[in-house]
Design an enzyme around this catalytic site. Structure first.
Site, mmCIF file in Angstrom:
data_model
loop_
_atom_site.group_PDB
_atom_site.id
_atom_site.type_symbol
_atom_site.label_atom_id
_atom_site.label_comp_id
_atom_site.label_asym_id
_atom_site.label_seq_id
_atom_site.Cartn_x
_atom_site.Cartn_y
_atom_site.Cartn_z
ATOM 1 N N CYS A 141 40.510 18.247 31.042
ATOM 2 C CA CYS A 141 41.808 17.574 30.943
ATOM 3 C C CYS A 141 42.360 17.612 29.520
ATOM 4 C CB CYS A 141 41.683 16.137 31.432
ATOM 5 S SG CYS A 141 40.375 15.195 30.628
ATOM 6 N N ARG B 168 50.711 20.158 33.381
ATOM 7 C CA ARG B 168 51.046 18.722 33.324
ATOM 8 C C ARG B 168 52.558 18.549 33.388
ATOM 9 N NH1 ARG B 168 47.792 15.163 31.049
ATOM 10 N NH2 ARG B 168 48.965 13.726 32.348
ATOM 11 N N ARG C 259 50.597 4.093 30.564
ATOM 12 C CA ARG C 259 49.226 4.500 30.207
ATOM 13 C C ARG C 259 48.552 3.326 29.523
ATOM 14 N NH1 ARG C 259 46.545 9.569 27.070
ATOM 15 N NH2 ARG C 259 46.864 10.403 29.153
ATOM 16 N N ASP D 166 34.851 16.378 30.751
ATOM 17 C CA ASP D 166 35.757 15.471 30.037
ATOM 18 C C ASP D 166 34.982 14.993 28.804
ATOM 19 O OD1 ASP D 166 37.727 13.603 29.359
ATOM 20 O OD2 ASP D 166 37.239 12.203 30.990
ATOM 21 N N HIS E 79 43.340 8.922 36.697
ATOM 22 C CA HIS E 79 44.300 9.740 35.946
ATOM 23 C C HIS E 79 44.966 10.701 36.945
ATOM 24 C CE1 HIS E 79 46.302 11.454 32.677
ATOM 25 N NE2 HIS E 79 45.329 12.042 32.017
ATOM 26 N N GLN F 148 46.961 13.928 35.968
ATOM 27 C CA GLN F 148 46.101 14.991 35.437
ATOM 28 C C GLN F 148 45.527 15.828 36.581
ATOM 29 O OE1 GLN F 148 45.197 15.952 32.127
ATOM 30 N NE2 GLN F 148 44.349 17.670 33.262
HETATM 31 N N1 NVA Z 1 38.407 10.052 30.135
HETATM 32 C C1 NVA Z 1 39.365 10.337 29.079
HETATM 33 C C2 NVA Z 1 40.502 11.146 29.626
HETATM 34 C C3 NVA Z 1 41.501 11.578 28.595
HETATM 35 C C4 NVA Z 1 42.645 12.386 29.179
HETATM 36 C C5 NVA Z 1 39.854 9.020 28.506
HETATM 37 O O1 NVA Z 1 40.107 8.079 29.270
HETATM 38 O O2 NVA Z 1 39.953 8.899 27.275
HETATM 39 N N1 CP Z 2 44.899 15.054 29.345
HETATM 40 C C1 CP Z 2 45.634 14.062 28.814
HETATM 41 O O1 CP Z 2 45.968 13.072 29.471
HETATM 42 O O2 CP Z 2 45.975 14.266 27.515
HETATM 43 P P1 CP Z 2 46.629 13.180 26.552
HETATM 44 O O3 CP Z 2 45.611 12.094 26.351
HETATM 45 O O4 CP Z 2 46.924 13.930 25.281
HETATM 46 O O5 CP Z 2 47.868 12.637 27.191
#
Ligand code: NVA
Ligand code: CP
Length: 312
Positions: free
Chosen positions: A246, A291, A105, A205, A132, A135
Protein backbone atom coordinates in the site's frame (compact mmCIF):
# COMPACT_ATOMS: atom_id res chain seq x y z
CA UNK A 1 -27.56 -0.52 -13.24
CA UNK A 2 -26.01 -0.29 -9.76
CA UNK A 3 -26.83 2.96 -7.98
CA UNK A 4 -24.68 3.92 -4.96
CA UNK A 5 -25.71 7.57 -4.74
CA UNK A 6 -26.00 8.79 -1.16
CA UNK A 7 -24.06 5.82 0.29
CA UNK A 8 -21.05 6.15 2.59
CA UNK A 9 -17.92 4.05 2.05
CA UNK A 10 -16.75 2.96 5.51
CA UNK A 11 -15.74 -0.68 5.02
CA UNK A 12 -16.18 -3.14 2.17
CA UNK A 13 -18.22 -5.28 4.58
CA UNK A 14 -21.09 -2.93 3.64
CA UNK A 15 -20.74 -3.57 -0.11
CA UNK A 16 -21.85 -6.54 -2.20
CA UNK A 17 -19.48 -8.18 -4.70
CA UNK A 18 -21.55 -6.65 -7.52
CA UNK A 19 -21.20 -3.17 -6.01
CA UNK A 20 -17.44 -3.57 -5.62
CA UNK A 21 -17.10 -4.77 -9.22
CA UNK A 22 -19.20 -1.80 -10.33
CA UNK A 23 -16.76 0.55 -8.55
CA UNK A 24 -13.83 -1.21 -10.24
CA UNK A 25 -15.50 -0.86 -13.66
CA UNK A 26 -16.13 2.82 -13.00
CA UNK A 27 -12.50 3.29 -11.89
CA UNK A 28 -11.22 1.59 -15.07
CA UNK A 29 -13.41 3.84 -17.20
CA UNK A 30 -12.36 7.00 -15.36
CA UNK A 31 -8.70 5.98 -15.72
CA UNK A 32 -9.01 5.27 -19.46
CA UNK A 33 -10.84 8.55 -20.01
CA UNK A 34 -8.30 10.56 -18.04
CA UNK A 35 -5.48 9.05 -20.13
CA UNK A 36 -7.28 10.46 -23.18
CA UNK A 37 -7.75 13.85 -21.56
CA UNK A 38 -11.48 13.34 -20.94
CA UNK A 39 -13.06 14.37 -17.64
CA UNK A 40 -16.79 14.56 -16.97
CA UNK A 41 -17.49 17.19 -14.31
CA UNK A 42 -19.32 14.47 -12.36
CA UNK A 43 -18.64 16.36 -9.11
CA UNK A 44 -19.30 19.85 -10.46
CA UNK A 45 -20.67 22.15 -7.79
CA UNK A 46 -19.86 19.73 -4.95
CA UNK A 47 -17.90 20.84 -1.90
CA UNK A 48 -15.76 18.16 -0.28
CA UNK A 49 -13.80 18.22 2.96
CA UNK A 50 -10.81 15.97 3.68
CA UNK A 51 -10.50 15.53 7.45
CA UNK A 52 -7.16 14.07 8.57
CA UNK A 53 -6.05 13.02 12.07
CA UNK A 54 -3.11 10.99 10.67
CA UNK A 55 -0.50 11.84 8.06
CA UNK A 56 -0.83 10.97 4.36
CA UNK A 57 0.66 11.43 0.92
CA UNK A 58 -1.31 9.19 -1.49
CA UNK A 59 -4.78 9.33 0.07
CA UNK A 60 -4.88 13.08 0.50
CA UNK A 61 -3.49 13.75 -3.00
CA UNK A 62 -5.76 11.17 -4.65
CA UNK A 63 -8.88 12.67 -3.06
CA UNK A 64 -7.81 16.20 -3.99
CA UNK A 65 -6.86 15.47 -7.60
CA UNK A 66 -9.91 13.23 -8.12
CA UNK A 67 -12.12 16.04 -6.82
CA UNK A 68 -10.46 18.69 -8.99
CA UNK A 69 -10.57 16.47 -12.09
CA UNK A 70 -14.33 16.15 -11.75
CA UNK A 71 -15.05 19.78 -10.88
CA UNK A 72 -15.39 19.67 -7.07
CA UNK A 73 -14.11 22.23 -4.57
CA UNK A 74 -11.88 20.58 -1.96
CA UNK A 75 -10.90 21.65 1.57
CA UNK A 76 -8.04 19.92 3.40
CA UNK A 77 -8.56 20.02 7.19
CA UNK A 78 -5.91 18.58 9.49
CA UNK A 79 -6.18 20.88 12.50
CA UNK A 80 -9.91 20.81 13.25
CA UNK A 81 -11.46 21.16 16.71
CA UNK A 82 -12.88 17.62 16.50
CA UNK A 83 -12.30 15.49 19.56
CA UNK A 84 -10.44 18.19 21.47
CA UNK A 85 -12.92 21.06 21.83
CA UNK A 86 -15.87 19.69 19.88
CA UNK A 87 -17.54 16.29 19.82
CA UNK A 88 -17.51 14.11 16.73
CA UNK A 89 -21.29 14.42 16.53
CA UNK A 90 -21.22 18.24 16.58
CA UNK A 91 -18.40 18.26 14.04
CA UNK A 92 -20.42 15.96 11.77
CA UNK A 93 -23.42 18.30 11.95
CA UNK A 94 -21.26 21.34 11.17
CA UNK A 95 -19.39 19.75 8.26
CA UNK A 96 -22.55 18.17 6.88
CA UNK A 97 -24.22 21.57 6.72
CA UNK A 98 -21.47 23.05 4.52
CA UNK A 99 -20.13 20.09 2.57
CA UNK A 100 -21.60 17.53 0.18
CA UNK A 101 -19.07 14.81 1.07
CA UNK A 102 -16.56 14.09 3.84
CA UNK A 103 -13.37 12.03 3.73
CA UNK A 104 -11.93 10.97 7.09
CA UNK A 105 -8.55 9.46 7.99
CA UNK A 106 -7.85 8.74 11.62
CA UNK A 107 -7.81 6.26 14.46
CA UNK A 108 -11.21 4.87 15.41
CA UNK A 109 -13.66 3.23 13.02
CA UNK A 110 -16.39 4.53 15.36
CA UNK A 111 -15.39 8.08 14.42
CA UNK A 112 -15.93 7.59 10.71
CA UNK A 113 -19.18 5.77 11.49
CA UNK A 114 -20.39 8.65 13.69
CA UNK A 115 -19.52 11.14 10.94
CA UNK A 116 -21.57 9.09 8.49
CA UNK A 117 -24.49 8.65 10.90
CA UNK A 118 -24.73 12.32 11.84
CA UNK A 119 -23.54 14.41 8.90
CA UNK A 120 -26.28 13.50 6.42
CA UNK A 121 -23.79 13.32 3.53
CA UNK A 122 -21.65 10.50 2.08
CA UNK A 123 -18.54 9.82 4.21
CA UNK A 124 -15.49 8.01 2.81
CA UNK A 125 -13.01 6.12 4.99
CA UNK A 126 -9.46 7.16 4.04
CA UNK A 127 -7.98 4.76 6.68
CA UNK A 128 -8.75 3.91 10.28
CA UNK A 129 -7.04 1.52 12.67
CA UNK A 130 -9.45 -1.19 11.45
CA UNK A 131 -9.86 -0.72 7.71
CA UNK A 132 -8.41 0.92 4.59
CA UNK A 133 -11.13 0.28 1.98
CA UNK A 134 -10.06 2.79 -0.68
CA UNK A 135 -6.59 1.20 -0.67
CA UNK A 136 -7.87 -2.32 -1.39
CA UNK A 137 -10.05 -0.98 -4.17
CA UNK A 138 -6.87 0.30 -5.84
CA UNK A 139 -5.14 -3.02 -5.07
CA UNK A 140 -7.86 -5.14 -6.66
CA UNK A 141 -7.99 -2.72 -9.60
CA UNK A 142 -4.24 -3.31 -10.05
CA UNK A 143 -4.59 -7.10 -9.75
CA UNK A 144 -7.39 -7.16 -12.35
CA UNK A 145 -5.48 -4.84 -14.66
CA UNK A 146 -2.42 -7.09 -14.47
CA UNK A 147 -3.98 -10.57 -14.62
CA UNK A 148 -7.25 -9.76 -16.41
CA UNK A 149 -9.25 -11.34 -13.57
CA UNK A 150 -9.51 -11.56 -9.77
CA UNK A 151 -11.63 -14.60 -8.91
CA UNK A 152 -9.56 -17.67 -8.04
CA UNK A 153 -6.26 -15.79 -7.70
CA UNK A 154 -4.19 -16.43 -4.58
CA UNK A 155 -3.13 -13.42 -2.50
CA UNK A 156 -0.56 -13.90 0.29
CA UNK A 157 -0.19 -11.17 2.90
CA UNK A 158 3.16 -11.38 4.70
CA UNK A 159 3.77 -9.54 7.97
CA UNK A 160 1.45 -7.56 10.24
CA UNK A 161 -1.73 -9.45 9.38
CA UNK A 162 -3.96 -8.14 12.18
CA UNK A 163 -4.12 -4.57 11.04
CA UNK A 164 -6.17 -2.32 8.74
CA UNK A 165 -4.52 -3.66 5.57
CA UNK A 166 -4.73 -7.33 6.55
CA UNK A 167 -8.39 -6.90 7.54
CA UNK A 168 -9.37 -5.07 4.38
CA UNK A 169 -7.52 -7.43 2.04
CA UNK A 170 -9.17 -10.40 3.71
CA UNK A 171 -12.61 -8.83 3.27
CA UNK A 172 -12.14 -7.87 -0.37
CA UNK A 173 -10.72 -11.34 -1.10
CA UNK A 174 -13.79 -12.98 0.42
CA UNK A 175 -16.08 -10.66 -1.51
CA UNK A 176 -14.39 -11.15 -4.88
CA UNK A 177 -13.44 -14.82 -4.62
CA UNK A 178 -9.67 -14.53 -4.12
CA UNK A 179 -7.87 -17.10 -1.95
CA UNK A 180 -6.41 -15.13 0.96
CA UNK A 181 -3.53 -16.42 3.06
CA UNK A 182 -1.65 -14.58 5.81
CA UNK A 183 1.99 -15.53 6.42
CA UNK A 184 2.55 -14.06 9.86
CA UNK A 185 3.60 -14.87 13.43
CA UNK A 186 1.42 -17.57 14.97
CA UNK A 187 -0.27 -15.12 17.30
CA UNK A 188 -1.27 -13.12 14.22
CA UNK A 189 -1.92 -15.98 11.74
CA UNK A 190 -0.16 -18.93 9.99
CA UNK A 191 3.63 -19.05 10.46
CA UNK A 192 4.38 -21.86 8.01
CA UNK A 193 6.16 -20.47 4.94
CA UNK A 194 4.72 -23.20 2.75
CA UNK A 195 1.50 -21.16 2.80
CA UNK A 196 3.01 -18.81 0.20
CA UNK A 197 3.24 -21.60 -2.38
CA UNK A 198 1.17 -20.95 -5.48
CA UNK A 199 0.67 -17.25 -4.74
CA UNK A 200 -0.26 -14.97 -7.63
CA UNK A 201 0.34 -11.90 -5.50
CA UNK A 202 2.37 -11.26 -2.34
CA UNK A 203 1.36 -8.24 -0.28
CA UNK A 204 2.97 -6.60 2.71
CA UNK A 205 2.62 -3.46 4.80
CA UNK A 206 4.88 -1.60 7.23
CA UNK A 207 5.45 -3.38 10.52
CA UNK A 208 4.60 -0.39 12.70
CA UNK A 209 1.45 1.43 11.70
CA UNK A 210 0.50 5.01 12.48
CA UNK A 211 -0.22 5.34 16.20
CA UNK A 212 1.91 2.29 17.16
CA UNK A 213 5.34 3.91 16.98
CA UNK A 214 6.17 2.93 20.58
CA UNK A 215 6.02 -0.78 19.58
CA UNK A 216 8.90 -0.63 17.09
CA UNK A 217 11.29 -2.96 18.97
CA UNK A 218 8.71 -5.65 19.56
CA UNK A 219 7.40 -5.51 15.98
CA UNK A 220 10.88 -5.82 14.47
CA UNK A 221 11.59 -8.86 16.63
CA UNK A 222 8.23 -10.43 15.80
CA UNK A 223 8.05 -9.69 12.08
CA UNK A 224 11.63 -9.90 10.78
CA UNK A 225 11.17 -13.58 9.76
CA UNK A 226 8.19 -12.53 7.61
CA UNK A 227 10.08 -10.01 5.47
CA UNK A 228 9.24 -10.25 1.77
CA UNK A 229 12.57 -11.02 0.13
CA UNK A 230 13.74 -12.97 -2.90
CA UNK A 231 13.66 -16.24 -0.97
CA UNK A 232 10.01 -15.71 -0.06
CA UNK A 233 9.08 -14.71 -3.63
CA UNK A 234 10.91 -17.82 -4.90
CA UNK A 235 8.96 -19.99 -2.44
CA UNK A 236 5.76 -19.05 -4.26
CA UNK A 237 7.03 -21.27 -7.08
CA UNK A 238 5.48 -18.76 -9.46
CA UNK A 239 7.94 -16.59 -11.40
CA UNK A 240 5.02 -14.37 -12.44
CA UNK A 241 3.86 -13.68 -8.87
CA UNK A 242 3.47 -9.94 -8.39
CA UNK A 243 4.51 -7.90 -5.35
CA UNK A 244 2.08 -5.39 -3.85
CA UNK A 245 2.34 -2.82 -1.02
CA UNK A 246 0.00 0.00 0.00
CA UNK A 247 3.02 2.28 0.67
CA UNK A 248 4.79 4.06 2.26
CA UNK A 249 7.47 1.37 2.57
CA UNK A 250 10.75 0.90 4.43
CA UNK A 251 12.78 -0.82 1.71
CA UNK A 252 16.00 1.20 1.87
CA UNK A 253 17.87 3.62 4.15
CA UNK A 254 16.42 6.76 2.56
CA UNK A 255 13.99 7.71 5.31
CA UNK A 256 14.57 9.08 8.81
CA UNK A 257 12.97 6.03 10.41
CA UNK A 258 14.85 3.42 8.38
CA UNK A 259 18.12 5.26 9.04
CA UNK A 260 17.43 5.07 12.77
CA UNK A 261 16.56 1.37 12.46
CA UNK A 262 19.79 0.77 10.55
CA UNK A 263 21.83 2.43 13.29
CA UNK A 264 20.15 0.38 16.00
CA UNK A 265 19.70 -3.02 14.31
CA UNK A 266 22.21 -3.01 11.42
CA UNK A 267 19.59 -3.26 8.64
CA UNK A 268 17.33 -0.71 6.97
CA UNK A 269 15.17 -2.97 4.80
CA UNK A 270 12.19 -3.94 6.89
CA UNK A 271 8.97 -5.48 5.52
CA UNK A 272 10.43 -5.84 2.00
CA UNK A 273 13.91 -5.85 0.53
CA UNK A 274 14.95 -3.19 -1.95
CA UNK A 275 15.53 -5.97 -4.49
CA UNK A 276 11.91 -7.15 -4.43
CA UNK A 277 10.54 -3.61 -4.13
CA UNK A 278 12.35 -2.53 -7.31
CA UNK A 279 11.91 -5.81 -9.22
CA UNK A 280 9.90 -6.00 -12.46
CA UNK A 281 7.28 -8.04 -10.56
CA UNK A 282 6.62 -5.11 -8.22
CA UNK A 283 3.45 -3.15 -9.09
CA UNK A 284 3.55 -0.80 -6.12
CA UNK A 285 3.50 2.41 -8.14
CA UNK A 286 0.66 1.13 -10.35
CA UNK A 287 -1.30 0.65 -7.13
CA UNK A 288 -0.42 4.17 -6.01
CA UNK A 289 -1.66 5.63 -9.29
CA UNK A 290 -4.81 3.56 -9.09
CA UNK A 291 -5.66 5.22 -5.75
CA UNK A 292 -6.59 8.29 -7.80
CA UNK A 293 -8.89 6.51 -10.22
CA UNK A 294 -10.54 4.25 -7.65
CA UNK A 295 -11.10 7.06 -5.15
CA UNK A 296 -12.57 9.11 -7.98
CA UNK A 297 -14.91 6.19 -8.70
CA UNK A 298 -16.04 6.06 -5.07
CA UNK A 299 -16.71 9.80 -4.94
CA UNK A 300 -18.46 9.89 -8.33
CA UNK A 301 -20.55 6.79 -7.57
CA UNK A 302 -21.77 8.03 -4.19
CA UNK A 303 -21.97 11.78 -4.84
CA UNK A 304 -21.69 12.32 -8.59
CA UNK A 305 -24.16 13.84 -11.00
CA UNK A 306 -25.36 10.82 -13.02
CA UNK A 307 -22.20 8.66 -12.68
CA UNK A 308 -23.72 5.86 -14.79
CA UNK A 309 -23.92 8.04 -17.87
CA UNK A 310 -20.22 7.39 -18.53
CA UNK A 311 -20.65 3.59 -18.45
CA UNK A 312 -22.02 1.75 -21.49
N1 NVA B 1 -1.04 -0.10 8.23
C1 NVA B 1 -0.55 1.18 7.75
C2 NVA B 1 -1.15 1.50 6.42
C3 NVA B 1 -0.64 2.76 5.79
C4 NVA B 1 -1.27 3.06 4.45
C5 NVA B 1 -0.90 2.24 8.78
O1 NVA B 1 -2.02 2.22 9.32
O2 NVA B 1 -0.05 3.09 9.09
N1 CP C 1 -1.30 3.95 1.07
C1 CP C 1 -1.66 5.09 1.69
O1 CP C 1 -2.75 5.20 2.25
O2 CP C 1 -0.73 6.08 1.62
P1 CP C 1 -0.76 7.43 2.45
O3 CP C 1 -0.60 7.07 3.90
O4 CP C 1 0.40 8.23 1.92
O5 CP C 1 -2.07 8.12 2.21
Amino acid sequence: MTDLRGRSFLTLLDYTPEEILYLLDLADKLKADKKQGITHDLLKGKNIVLLFEKTSTRTRCAFEVAGYDEGANVTFLSNSQMGKKESIEDTALVLGSSYDGIEFRGYAQDTVKMLADKSGVPVWNGLTDDYHPTQVLADTMTIREHFGDIKGRKLVFAGDARNNMGNSLMIVSAKLGMHFTAFAPKELWSDDISCVEGADAVYTDIWVSMGEEDQMDERIRLLKPYQVNKELMDRTGNPDAIFLHCLPSFHDANTEISKAVQEKYGFAEMEVTDEVFRSPNSLVFDEAENRLHSIKAVMCATLGNEPNKILD
